[in-house]
Motif scaffolding. Sequence first.
Motif, mmCIF file in Angstrom:
data_model
loop_
_atom_site.group_PDB
_atom_site.id
_atom_site.type_symbol
_atom_site.label_atom_id
_atom_site.label_comp_id
_atom_site.label_asym_id
_atom_site.label_seq_id
_atom_site.Cartn_x
_atom_site.Cartn_y
_atom_site.Cartn_z
ATOM 1 N N ARG A 1 0.853 -1.184 0.000
ATOM 2 C CA ARG A 1 0.000 0.000 0.000
ATOM 3 C C ARG A 1 0.891 1.236 0.000
ATOM 4 N NH1 ARG A 1 -2.595 -3.747 -0.856
ATOM 5 N NH2 ARG A 1 -4.493 -4.524 0.137
ATOM 6 N N SER A 2 0.523 2.242 -0.785
ATOM 7 C CA SER A 2 1.337 3.448 -0.895
ATOM 8 C C SER A 2 0.488 4.695 -0.697
ATOM 9 C CB SER A 2 2.024 3.518 -2.268
ATOM 10 O OG SER A 2 2.916 2.441 -2.458
ATOM 11 N N THR B 1 5.554 3.490 1.170
ATOM 12 C CA THR B 1 4.984 2.184 0.827
ATOM 13 C C THR B 1 5.167 1.263 2.022
ATOM 14 O OG1 THR B 1 5.566 2.437 -1.520
ATOM 15 C CG2 THR B 1 5.057 0.217 -0.751
ATOM 16 N N SER C 1 1.276 -4.455 3.883
ATOM 17 C CA SER C 1 0.055 -4.561 4.681
ATOM 18 C C SER C 1 -0.251 -5.975 5.130
ATOM 19 C CB SER C 1 -1.129 -4.014 3.887
ATOM 20 O OG SER C 1 -1.359 -4.810 2.724
#
Length: 301
Positions: free
Chosen positions: A151-152, A265, A268
């Motif tokens: 995720r970013s 980033t 997750s």
Amino acid sequence: MMTLVALARHRHFGRTALELNTTQPAISARLAALEQEFGCKLILRGNTGFGLTPEGEKVLKIFETVLRQIEGLKHELADDPAPILEVIRVGAIDTISSTWMTHFVEATHAAFPHLKIELTVESTKNLVQGMHDGAYDMIFALDPAIGEGFRSFVSCIFQMSWAGSPRLINPDKVYSVEELSQLPIITFPKGTPPYRMVAPYFQDERVLASKLTSSNSLYSIINLLIDGFGVGTIPTVTIHREIKMGLLHALNVSKRFPPMPIIATYQSSTHNDLIRSVVEQSRASAKAYCATVDPSMAWVD
């Protein structure tokens, strides 16, 4: 349990085998046994990359919780008050390490006393590759790492300035793009994100060929600028002290250089609850730092 947790962290069978002191076939066999026991695929493998299935993410979360509880039970039965130490591996470019990374580390340690942060300062290219190799849980770079479970978000934005030594440039002059192209230019190596920003500024990359000095270190570039070897464009917040001391001057330019977003980033699929808390702390630290400097130099959207 350890096999799946290590695989999720390393995203690589060879490195997982190394950590667990076994062989890749043994890791594959353990994974196959787990998938047979749960009756579903836990890990996706193929040309598109390495990632956990939705079922794998659920199993991983339970496994991580159980392993922490087992570790706590060991200390309790041994009458050992030593805390359970969790590790978050963070990578950052030197622009972040020289600005708000100290605040982030200190604030995170205050919020999570039993958390160990392993910090590495590297180039964007190496940080992104490290995320894919499972070397980091979170990075702050100029490019995102794109892949399953990543995720970013934009952590903060830094304004860029052309700067140079007063021995080389005229602080009162307004420089056109053509006039800048006649000066020796110092920047990061070709192919890096900062270079990708510099080249289009001149519209013709060939103008840089004979006048370019490159370095992969922000600190080296600042020292080269101070010594008068050329002009360069770098985040204004990283040289505000040098500008205040008169060692460098921000050039007046007819064409403003675009600001530079810092991309965070994180992975997750591991340390689910903990990484979310660390992500929120990073947002708070970036915001707190930006509030201490001129809002034209750094901000959070």
